[in-house]
Design an enzyme around this catalytic site. Structure first.
Site: not given
Length: 391
Positions: A153, A181, A201-203, A242, A334
């Site tokens: 990353n 990545q 990861s979506g973002h 959920t 992070c």
């Protein structure tokens, strides 16, 4: 993109694609039902999740039943590492990973060490690549998992994943890859490569934050991991809770767009990255960190010798400038609150000063060629001013 912002921190997160937002919004408003409800509205949400699972699996060459939705890559990594550790501890308690992994992997491995597991950390060369011979030498009869990220990353360095998977499998060991990545940027087929567990990861691919996925191989050899979260048996018992239907729908659309537009985007972004590097490297005392051949096309980690990276970052984002605000970083988002030098760069042999003098530029599909001269001019001015202050 905001006219007052040039965003070159796309490895930290990306702007959501308008097409992704468009398909996501109805599941926040009109189609808000719980995907586990059995009435008509719930079934519609269930079908949307099913379609998204197919879109995600198509992008990585997997089967839909091998995809588990999570809150992001960090949760997926925890589920994979802790799950393998728990379920395969009867075989052994030895794990192999790399010193330059993301903190989600390293911190989880540290936790497992506190629980009695032994972790071996592969070193990297000055270009950020591991040595396959070292990996082979570390494998033991009690090794249960090898975990190596596909694309770093911070530097964009691409590890020889196929060869690593092959070495692991020859020893009868599972292979996990943090592909956060890599997914959506380069073609991935888990079966052709030999990945047993994969995190995404979506973002990072123009989707929303708060959604990701874990791929868990089911064929020909089924990887078995226990649940990390209990309470309802959602996601075939792997992950109770959920389902985040709007996020999952958005992740599916982001994966679909990536599969269709990856080649076009990669060519455009590579051109911008090369243009940026050619201009930045004209600055005296500047060099590129990491292997410049085995590297993802959107990342440039640049060392500005004698200039503190935080000072550059603050200068680029100073609202008093007459220029757009420019967003770059000096490592992983992070670990941005840490005052320690980048563990990735120091593992590659840079001293602490050089690590603190390095900036990561990560380009995305919403950047334009017109951004580059503005960024370069701003950096040249800031670097010259900072060097003049200490001369």
């Amino acid at each position: 993109m905001n006219d007052n912002l040039i965003y070159l921190d796309n490895n930290a997160t990306t702007k959501i694609d308008p097409r992704v937002l468009e398909v996501m919004l109805p599941y926040l408003t009109d189609y808000f039902a719980n995907a586990n409800s059995t009435h008509q509205f719930g079934l519609r949400a269930h079908d949307a999740v099913k379609a998204a699972r197919k879109q995600v699996s198509n992008l990585i060459g997997a089967e839909p039943n091998e995809v588990i939705f999570t809150s992001g890559a960090t949760e997926a990594i925890n589920l994979a590492l802790k799950g393998v550790a728990e379920n395969y501890s009867n075989k052994g308690k030895h794990i192999i990973t790399v010193a330059t992994e993301h903190s989600a992997v390293l911190d989880t491995c540290k936790y497992l060490e506190s629980r009695g597991f032994e972790v071996s950390y592969l070193s990297v060369a000055s270009d950020g690549l591991i040595a396959l011979d070292e990996l082979k030498s570390l494998l033991r009869p009690d090794t249960i998992l090898v975990s190596v990220m596909y694309v770093n990353n911070e530097t964009g360095v691409v590890q020889p994943i196929r060869e690593i998977a092959s070495v692991a499998h020859e020893a009868g060991v599972l292979f996990l890859s943090d592909c956060t990545q890599a997914v959506g940027k380069i073609a991935i087929n888990v079966n052709e490569i030999g990945i047993d567990l994969l995190c995404l990861s979506g973002h990072k691919i123009y989707g929303p934050k708060g959604v990701g996925a874990l791929y868990v191989r089911q064929s020909p050899t089924r990887v078995r991991i226990p649940a990390l979260l209990h309470g309802g048996g959602h996601e075939r018992g792997f992950r109770s809770g959920t389902l985040n239907v709007p996020g999952i729908v958005a992740l599916g659309k982001a994966c679909e767009i990536a599969s269709l537009e990856m080649d076009k985007d990669s060519n455009a972004i590579l051109s911008l990255r090369d243009y940026l590097e050619s201009e930045l490297c004209s600055i005296e005392g500047t060099s590129i960190n990491g292997n410049v051949t085995n590297r993802l096309y959107n990342v440039s980690n640049v060392l500005f010798r004698g200039v503190d990276s935080d000072a550059i970052i603050m200068g680029l984002s100073n609202p008093e400038n007459d220029l757009p605000l420019i967003a770059v970083s000096n490592g992983s988002a992070c670990t941005s609150t840490s005052i320690e030098p980048s563990h990735v760069l120091t593992a590659m042999g840079l001293d602490e000063t050089a690590a603190f003098n390095s900036i990561r530029f990560s380009i995305g599909k919403y950047n334009s060629r017109e951004d580059i001269p503005i960024v370069v001019a701003a950096i040249k001015n800031i670097v010259a001013d900072l060097r003049a202050m200490v001369s």
